[in-house]
Design an enzyme around this catalytic site. Structure first.
Site, PDB file in Angstrom:
ATOM      1  CB  CYS A 116      -0.954  -0.009   1.186  1.00 49.51           C
ATOM      2  SG  CYS A 116      -2.050  -1.415   1.129  1.00 49.51           S
ATOM      3  CG  HIS A 253      -2.686   3.093   3.525  1.00 53.51           C
ATOM      4  ND1 HIS A 253      -3.456   3.039   2.383  1.00 53.51           N
ATOM      5  CD2 HIS A 253      -2.637   1.820   4.000  1.00 53.51           C
ATOM      6  CE1 HIS A 253      -3.838   1.804   2.170  1.00 53.51           C
ATOM      7  NE2 HIS A 253      -3.357   1.038   3.133  1.00 53.51           N
ATOM      8  CG  ASN A 283      -6.420  -0.789   2.487  1.00 47.45           C
ATOM      9  OD1 ASN A 283      -5.901  -0.278   1.510  1.00 47.45           O
ATOM     10  ND2 ASN A 283      -5.722  -1.413   3.427  1.00 47.45           N
TER      11      ASN A 283
HETATM   12  N1  ACO Z   1     -17.046  -9.312  11.731  1.00 43.22           N
HETATM   13  C1  ACO Z   1     -17.260  -9.739  12.981  1.00 43.22           C
HETATM   14  N2  ACO Z   1     -16.306 -10.219  13.766  1.00 43.22           N
HETATM   15  C2  ACO Z   1     -15.058 -10.262  13.267  1.00 43.22           C
HETATM   16  C3  ACO Z   1     -14.735  -9.842  11.974  1.00 43.22           C
HETATM   17  C4  ACO Z   1     -15.807  -9.357  11.187  1.00 43.22           C
HETATM   18  N3  ACO Z   1     -15.633  -8.922   9.932  1.00 43.22           N
HETATM   19  N4  ACO Z   1     -13.417  -9.995  11.765  1.00 43.22           N
HETATM   20  C5  ACO Z   1     -12.909 -10.498  12.899  1.00 43.22           C
HETATM   21  N5  ACO Z   1     -13.909 -10.666  13.808  1.00 43.22           N
HETATM   22  C6  ACO Z   1     -13.827 -11.196  15.139  1.00 43.22           C
HETATM   23  C7  ACO Z   1     -12.592 -12.046  15.345  1.00 43.22           C
HETATM   24  O1  ACO Z   1     -12.833 -13.377  14.896  1.00 43.22           O
HETATM   25  C8  ACO Z   1     -12.408 -11.977  16.830  1.00 43.22           C
HETATM   26  O2  ACO Z   1     -13.295 -12.878  17.452  1.00 43.22           O
HETATM   27  P1  ACO Z   1     -12.787 -13.785  18.690  1.00 43.22           P
HETATM   28  O3  ACO Z   1     -12.365 -12.795  19.738  1.00 43.22           O
HETATM   29  O4  ACO Z   1     -13.977 -14.583  18.993  1.00 43.22           O
HETATM   30  O5  ACO Z   1     -11.617 -14.548  18.119  1.00 43.22           O
HETATM   31  C9  ACO Z   1     -12.883 -10.566  17.183  1.00 43.22           C
HETATM   32  O6  ACO Z   1     -13.691 -10.134  16.060  1.00 43.22           O
HETATM   33  C10 ACO Z   1     -11.782  -9.586  17.377  1.00 43.22           C
HETATM   34  O7  ACO Z   1     -10.893  -9.775  16.312  1.00 43.22           O
HETATM   35  P2  ACO Z   1      -9.600  -8.977  16.141  1.00 43.22           P
HETATM   36  O8  ACO Z   1      -8.972  -9.447  14.861  1.00 43.22           O
HETATM   37  O9  ACO Z   1      -8.793  -8.989  17.377  1.00 43.22           O
HETATM   38  O10 ACO Z   1     -10.218  -7.500  15.962  1.00 43.22           O
HETATM   39  P3  ACO Z   1      -9.494  -6.164  15.750  1.00 43.22           P
HETATM   40  O11 ACO Z   1     -10.050  -5.157  16.641  1.00 43.22           O
HETATM   41  O12 ACO Z   1      -8.008  -6.292  15.672  1.00 43.22           O
HETATM   42  O13 ACO Z   1      -9.990  -5.757  14.275  1.00 43.22           O
HETATM   43  C11 ACO Z   1      -9.174  -5.715  12.066  1.00 43.22           C
HETATM   44  C12 ACO Z   1      -9.689  -6.571  13.184  1.00 43.22           C
HETATM   45  C13 ACO Z   1     -10.284  -4.744  11.652  1.00 43.22           C
HETATM   46  C14 ACO Z   1      -8.800  -6.601  10.893  1.00 43.22           C
HETATM   47  C15 ACO Z   1      -7.962  -4.908  12.567  1.00 43.22           C
HETATM   48  O14 ACO Z   1      -7.051  -5.778  13.183  1.00 43.22           O
HETATM   49  C16 ACO Z   1      -7.252  -4.167  11.482  1.00 43.22           C
HETATM   50  O15 ACO Z   1      -7.766  -3.220  10.926  1.00 43.22           O
HETATM   51  N6  ACO Z   1      -5.995  -4.553  11.199  1.00 43.22           N
HETATM   52  C17 ACO Z   1      -5.188  -3.866  10.224  1.00 43.22           C
HETATM   53  C18 ACO Z   1      -5.640  -4.273   8.888  1.00 43.22           C
HETATM   54  C19 ACO Z   1      -4.973  -3.496   7.836  1.00 43.22           C
HETATM   55  O16 ACO Z   1      -4.937  -2.284   7.913  1.00 43.22           O
HETATM   56  N7  ACO Z   1      -4.469  -4.187   6.834  1.00 43.22           N
HETATM   57  C20 ACO Z   1      -3.885  -3.631   5.713  1.00 43.22           C
HETATM   58  C21 ACO Z   1      -2.678  -2.812   6.042  1.00 43.22           C
HETATM   59  S1  ACO Z   1      -1.475  -2.902   4.838  1.00 43.22           S
HETATM   60  C22 ACO Z   1      -2.297  -2.764   3.457  1.00 43.22           C
HETATM   61  O17 ACO Z   1      -3.089  -1.848   3.363  1.00 43.22           O
HETATM   62  C23 ACO Z   1      -2.110  -3.838   2.412  1.00 43.22           C
END
Ligand code: ACO
Length: 328
Positions: A116, A253, A283
């Site tokens: 990205c 970003h 994103n």
């Molecule tokens: N809907 C509902 N529940 C979900 C979802 C969803 N779409 N996705 C995950 N969960 C659940 C998980 O299974 C987990 O459940 P559990 O506790 O029973 O295991 C719970 O929600 C919490 O999950 P986490 O992954 O810890 O949640 P978090 O607050 O970290 O949010 C997210 C997840 C949104 C993916 C976050 O970690 C994030 O934004 N990470 C960065 C992602 C990113 O920016 N990637 C790209 C960057 S580089 C590029 O752009 C290529």
């Protein structure tokens, strides 16, 4: 060579028409509109139509950037397309865009892949090529992320969308590139492995295909992203000899609203001075920064004498930043 500073002369963006809402995703995976909005800030994202791809979207954004720049198209010397979702290894997406613009034989076009952060990387490369040899460049960020997502994986499919953004850079009195850096480090927590390359080879054992999808460890990438934004800000301000108070506008970003908030807190800036469109587009990878820059300019959020910081981070992992001063 021109004595004018090198800066961005014109910008453009293209977003496909089809809107993919959180409500629609609720039908595909076990998620909810409320969860997605609270954890990411995303309400909807765009999906490229079957007729579109990274080259058609990039070309549309490039045409707009060229028109806004006012330069003669044949004055372009370079065209760099940053993307992570190329349809072809070759011809390069940049060459397909060059052809679409009717500029065959007129310039050098090539692709650049840096997650990205691809747009910041391409801007860095173009600026240095122009510093050495003069001329103008089209720098494009374009990604069709929905083509590589696993729409049964709720951890990734809710985050990404498709789109393209572009800028024309060269000697100008419109803006000035003040400082920039690019950086990277190995991290396998966010990857897309092209298993087809191994599948085709008679010299390799056949891989057990697991699907050609993007894989991500969300929480790990989240932590990396927060660190990358802070480190980028620290480093680019030191390089530009600026204090946080001197930043007028911040473009980070657009991966997750919570990451933008962390960046704003670290920069000690109110959210009004931080661009947000992650709610509308999700994103869009390499397209994220140029789309945001284009929209911020159109909306009048970037004004004369504003110092703007562009920060990106991405898979690989990569991170990069640029300080841009808008002159007129
Ligand atoms: N809907 C509902 N529940 C979900 C979802 C969803 N779409 N996705 C995950 N969960 C659940 C998980 O299974 C987990 O459940 P559990 O506790 O029973 O295991 C719970 O929600 C919490 O999950 P986490 O992954 O810890 O949640 P978090 O607050 O970290 O949010 C997210 C997840 C949104 C993916 C976050 O970690 C994030 O934004 N990470 C960065 C992602 C990113 O920016 N990637 C790209 C960057 S580089 C590029 O752009 C290529």
């Amino acid at each position: 060579m021109s004595s004018l500073p090198i800066g961005i002369i014109g910008t453009g963006a293209y977003l496909p028409e089809t809107v993919l809402t959180n409500q629609y995703l609720e039908k595909l995976v076990d998620t909810s509109d409320q969860w997605i909005r609270e954890r990411t800030g995303i309400r909807e994202r765009r999906v490229a139509s079957p007729e579109e791809d990274v080259a058609t979207m990039g070309e549309a954004a490039a045409r707009q950037a060229l028109e806004n720049s006012g330069i003669a198209w044949e004055d372009l010397d370079y065209l760099i397309a940053a993307s992570n979702t190329f349809n072809y290894m070759y011809p390069a997406t940049a060459i397909r865009i060059q052809h679409g613009l009717g500029l065959d034989d007129k310039l050098a076009a090539f692709d650049l892949q840096a997650g990205c952060s691809g747009f910041n990387y391409a801007l860095y490369v173009a600026e240095n090529m122009i510093k050495n040899k003069g001329g103008y460049a089209l720098v494009i960020g374009t990604d069709a992320n929905t083509r590589m997502l696993d729409f049964t994986d709720r951890g990734t499919c809710i985050l990404f969308g498709d789109g393209a953004g572009a800028v024309v850079i060269g000697p100008t009195d419109r803006s000035r590139l003040v400082a920039s850096f690019v950086a990277s480090s190995y991290n396998g927590k966010l990857y897309l492995k092209n298993e087809f390359t191994e599948l085709n080879s008679p010299f390799l054992p056949k891989p057990a295909l697991t699907g050609n999808f993007m894989y991500m460890d969300g929480p790990e990438i989240f932590k990396f992203a927060v660190r990358a934004v802070q480190e980028s800000l620290r480093r680019i301000l030191a390089q530009a000899g600026m204090s946080r108070e001197e930043i007028d506008f911040l473009i980070i970003h657009q991966a997750n609203y919570r990451i933008l908030e962390t960046g704003a807190r670290f920069a000690k800036m109110p959210m009004e001075k931080v661009y947000v469109n992650v709610d509308r587009y999700g994103n869009t990878s390499a397209a994220s920064i140029p789309i945001a820059l284009h929209e911020a300019l159109i909306e009048g959020k970037i004004q004369k004498n504003h110092k703007v910081v562009l920060i990106s981070f991405g898979a690989g992992v990569t991170w990069a930043a640029t300080v841009l001063e808008w002159l007129s």
